[in-house]
Design a protein around this motif. Structure first.
Motif, PDB file in Angstrom:
ATOM      1  N   SER A  30       4.995   7.240  11.032  1.00 45.29           N
ATOM      2  CA  SER A  30       5.350   8.641  10.794  1.00 45.29           C
ATOM      3  C   SER A  30       6.817   8.668  10.372  1.00 45.29           C
ATOM      4  N   PRO A  31       7.323   9.832   9.952  1.00 48.68           N
ATOM      5  CA  PRO A  31       8.733   9.894   9.548  1.00 48.68           C
ATOM      6  C   PRO A  31       9.708   9.644  10.705  1.00 48.68           C
ATOM      7  N   ASP A  32       9.176   9.514  11.941  1.00 48.49           N
ATOM      8  CA  ASP A  32      10.032   9.119  13.070  1.00 48.49           C
ATOM      9  C   ASP A  32      10.460   7.651  12.959  1.00 48.49           C
ATOM     10  N   GLY A  33       9.653   6.839  12.287  1.00 47.83           N
ATOM     11  CA  GLY A  33       9.899   5.392  12.290  1.00 47.83           C
ATOM     12  C   GLY A  33      10.048   4.795  10.922  1.00 47.83           C
ATOM     13  N   CYS A  34      10.406   5.646   9.952  1.00 50.26           N
ATOM     14  CA  CYS A  34      10.652   5.109   8.612  1.00 50.26           C
ATOM     15  C   CYS A  34      11.704   5.971   7.931  1.00 50.26           C
ATOM     16  N   ARG A  35      12.160   5.526   6.776  1.00 49.32           N
ATOM     17  CA  ARG A  35      13.068   6.366   5.969  1.00 49.32           C
ATOM     18  C   ARG A  35      12.370   6.684   4.655  1.00 49.32           C
ATOM     19  N   ILE A  36      12.427   7.956   4.281  1.00 52.01           N
ATOM     20  CA  ILE A  36      11.776   8.431   3.058  1.00 52.01           C
ATOM     21  C   ILE A  36      12.768   9.330   2.324  1.00 52.01           C
ATOM     22  N   TRP A  37      13.006   9.014   1.058  1.00 51.87           N
ATOM     23  CA  TRP A  37      13.915   9.830   0.246  1.00 51.87           C
ATOM     24  C   TRP A  37      13.158  10.394  -0.952  1.00 51.87           C
ATOM     25  N   ASP A  38      13.572  11.565  -1.400  1.00 51.53           N
ATOM     26  CA  ASP A  38      13.058  12.081  -2.671  1.00 51.53           C
ATOM     27  C   ASP A  38      13.525  11.139  -3.788  1.00 51.53           C
ATOM     28  N   ALA A  39      12.616  10.767  -4.677  1.00 50.95           N
ATOM     29  CA  ALA A  39      12.937   9.760  -5.686  1.00 50.95           C
ATOM     30  C   ALA A  39      14.021  10.235  -6.658  1.00 50.95           C
ATOM     31  N   GLN A  40      14.015  11.529  -6.965  1.00 50.03           N
ATOM     32  CA  GLN A  40      14.979  12.039  -7.939  1.00 50.03           C
ATOM     33  C   GLN A  40      16.322  12.349  -7.296  1.00 50.03           C
ATOM     34  N   THR A  41      16.269  13.189  -6.240  1.00 47.35           N
ATOM     35  CA  THR A  41      17.506  13.705  -5.649  1.00 47.35           C
ATOM     36  C   THR A  41      18.046  12.823  -4.529  1.00 47.35           C
ATOM     37  N   LYS A  42      17.223  11.893  -4.018  1.00 46.50           N
ATOM     38  CA  LYS A  42      17.554  11.039  -2.860  1.00 46.50           C
ATOM     39  C   LYS A  42      17.701  11.874  -1.572  1.00 46.50           C
ATOM     40  N   LYS A  43      17.143  13.085  -1.591  1.00 50.30           N
ATOM     41  CA  LYS A  43      17.173  13.904  -0.375  1.00 50.30           C
ATOM     42  C   LYS A  43      16.460  13.164   0.762  1.00 50.30           C
ATOM     43  N   VAL A  44      17.101  13.156   1.932  1.00 51.84           N
ATOM     44  CA  VAL A  44      16.561  12.484   3.117  1.00 51.84           C
ATOM     45  C   VAL A  44      15.485  13.366   3.749  1.00 51.84           C
ATOM     46  N   LEU A  45      14.281  12.773   4.006  1.00 54.11           N
ATOM     47  CA  LEU A  45      13.169  13.574   4.520  1.00 54.11           C
ATOM     48  C   LEU A  45      12.577  12.983   5.805  1.00 54.11           C
ATOM     49  N   ASP A  46      13.357  12.185   6.520  1.00 55.53           N
ATOM     50  CA  ASP A  46      12.868  11.456   7.698  1.00 55.53           C
ATOM     51  C   ASP A  46      13.771  11.716   8.900  1.00 55.53           C
TER      52      ASP A  46
ATOM     53  N   VAL B 151       0.840  -1.206   0.000  1.00 51.63           N
ATOM     54  CA  VAL B 151       0.000   0.000   0.000  1.00 51.63           C
ATOM     55  C   VAL B 151       0.876   1.257   0.000  1.00 51.63           C
ATOM     56  N   LEU B 152       1.872   1.276   0.901  1.00 53.44           N
ATOM     57  CA  LEU B 152       2.610   2.532   1.107  1.00 53.44           C
ATOM     58  C   LEU B 152       3.691   2.784   0.065  1.00 53.44           C
ATOM     59  N   LYS B 153       4.307   1.719  -0.470  1.00 53.15           N
ATOM     60  CA  LYS B 153       5.303   1.942  -1.533  1.00 53.15           C
ATOM     61  C   LYS B 153       4.673   2.734  -2.671  1.00 53.15           C
ATOM     62  N   LYS B 154       3.441   2.352  -3.024  1.00 52.60           N
ATOM     63  CA  LYS B 154       2.754   3.012  -4.140  1.00 52.60           C
ATOM     64  C   LYS B 154       2.353   4.442  -3.756  1.00 52.60           C
ATOM     65  N   LEU B 155       1.818   4.575  -2.536  1.00 52.11           N
ATOM     66  CA  LEU B 155       1.399   5.903  -2.070  1.00 52.11           C
ATOM     67  C   LEU B 155       2.571   6.893  -2.136  1.00 52.11           C
ATOM     68  N   PHE B 156       3.737   6.448  -1.633  1.00 51.13           N
ATOM     69  CA  PHE B 156       4.905   7.332  -1.624  1.00 51.13           C
ATOM     70  C   PHE B 156       5.435   7.520  -3.045  1.00 51.13           C
ATOM     71  N   SER B 157       5.472   6.449  -3.815  1.00 50.54           N
ATOM     72  CA  SER B 157       6.054   6.590  -5.148  1.00 50.54           C
ATOM     73  C   SER B 157       5.197   7.498  -6.029  1.00 50.54           C
ATOM     74  N   ASP B 158       3.872   7.480  -5.841  1.00 55.36           N
ATOM     75  CA  ASP B 158       3.001   8.400  -6.585  1.00 55.36           C
ATOM     76  C   ASP B 158       3.288   9.858  -6.235  1.00 55.36           C
ATOM     77  N   ALA B 159       3.921  10.080  -5.062  1.00 51.01           N
ATOM     78  CA  ALA B 159       4.266  11.444  -4.641  1.00 51.01           C
ATOM     79  C   ALA B 159       5.736  11.755  -4.926  1.00 51.01           C
ATOM     80  N   GLY B 160       6.386  10.896  -5.711  1.00 54.36           N
ATOM     81  CA  GLY B 160       7.788  11.140  -6.059  1.00 54.36           C
ATOM     82  C   GLY B 160       8.741  10.843  -4.922  1.00 54.36           C
ATOM     83  N   LEU B 161       8.324   9.917  -4.040  1.00 51.22           N
ATOM     84  CA  LEU B 161       9.122   9.592  -2.852  1.00 51.22           C
ATOM     85  C   LEU B 161       9.424   8.094  -2.812  1.00 51.22           C
TER      86      LEU B 161
END
Ligand code: TMP
Length: 240
Positions: free
Chosen positions: A194-210, A161-171
């Motif tokens: 929440s971003p306290d308990g996961c890692r999320i990167w921008d898909a293009q730049t790989k910027k860390v957002l967690d 569920v969440l891989k798709k949700l994040f990937s649709d947002a470019g994450l």
């Protein structure tokens, strides 16, 4: 503000009794911890951002048929949840190598993991959350084989569920940690997402957002969480 009885104070959330014995008020604090509570700082707005982030994700998971303890948001920084008997293990799924996987196995950060990996860790700060397995969980009575199987099934279902949700947002959803508990003899998802308990990167730049922004002193921690929220379409309410 929180006049009810405080039942449990975790590192980032406090749980209070309500008039209903089966429900708890979960208050998200601004406390932000890393390294098993060794580093703790207050970050403005974090509590309310994580509460609203979690509410959004838990509702998406419910819509996808993944049962969880979330009932409703009652304040910008607090939600009503079902009272669970928690299973003292953390379930971690990884889609991309980062964090302790790289340290333990010498894997290059950023390596795509196919299929996604699954690990259990024991919830124990004093022991630094050691990795455990099915055999240890059963022998020490932390969960039954049936509960282990359900936790794995649900944790991977969350990934779909969440891989798709994040990937649709470019994450990219790099990895995440879930905790489960038992409500009326049924295992359901508890704790938070929440971003306290996961890692999320921008898909293009790989910027860390967690929370790695906090662990690694990169600055703009809550700003990173807010960027993810905004890209997922979560409209955060703010009073401060
Ligand atoms: P790790 O790379 O440190 O093992 O963490 C994997 C993921 O699980 C990462 O998104 C952070 C999350 N996590 C927690 O939120 N709390 C914990 O106590 C642990 C061990 C991991």
């Amino acid at each position: 503000m929180d006049t009810q009885q405080l039942l449990y104070k975790g590192k980032a959330k406090s749980l209070y009794a309500t008039e209903n014995a089966d429900e708890l008020l979960c208050v998200y604090r601004n406390d932000t911890s890393a390294f098993d509570g060794e580093k703790i700082v207050q970050l403005d707005r974090k509590g309310m951002v994580n509460n609203q982030f979690n509410a959004f994700i838990m509702q998406k998971l419910q819509q996808a048929g993944i049962p969880n303890h979330f009932i409703k948001m009652v304040r910008e920084d607090a939600s009503l949840v079902k009272r669970l008997k928690m299973i003292p293990v953390e379930c971690v799924v990884r889609n991309v190598a980062a964090g302790s996987l790289c340290r333990r196995l010498g894997v290059e950060p950023g390596l795509e993991l196919k299929p996604a990996t699954f690990e259990f860790f024991l919830k124990n700060d004093a022991l630094h959350d050691p990795m455990v397995n099915d055999s240890l969980i059963i022998t020490f009575g932390w969960a039954t084989q049936e509960q282990i199987d359900q936790m794995k099934t649900y944790t991977f279902a969350v990934n779909e569920v969440l891989k798709k949700l994040f990937s649709d947002a470019g994450l990219i959803l790099v990895d995440y940690k879930l905790e489960f508990g038992v409500y009326q003899d049924t295992l359901i998802l508890g704790d938070e997402f929440s971003p306290d308990g996961c890692r999320i990167w921008d898909a293009q730049t790989k910027k860390v957002l967690d929370k790695d922004r906090f662990r690694k002193d990169m600055g703009d921690v809550v700003e990173g969480y807010e960027e993810v929220a905004q890209r997922l379409g979560i409209s955060l309410t703010q009073t401060a």
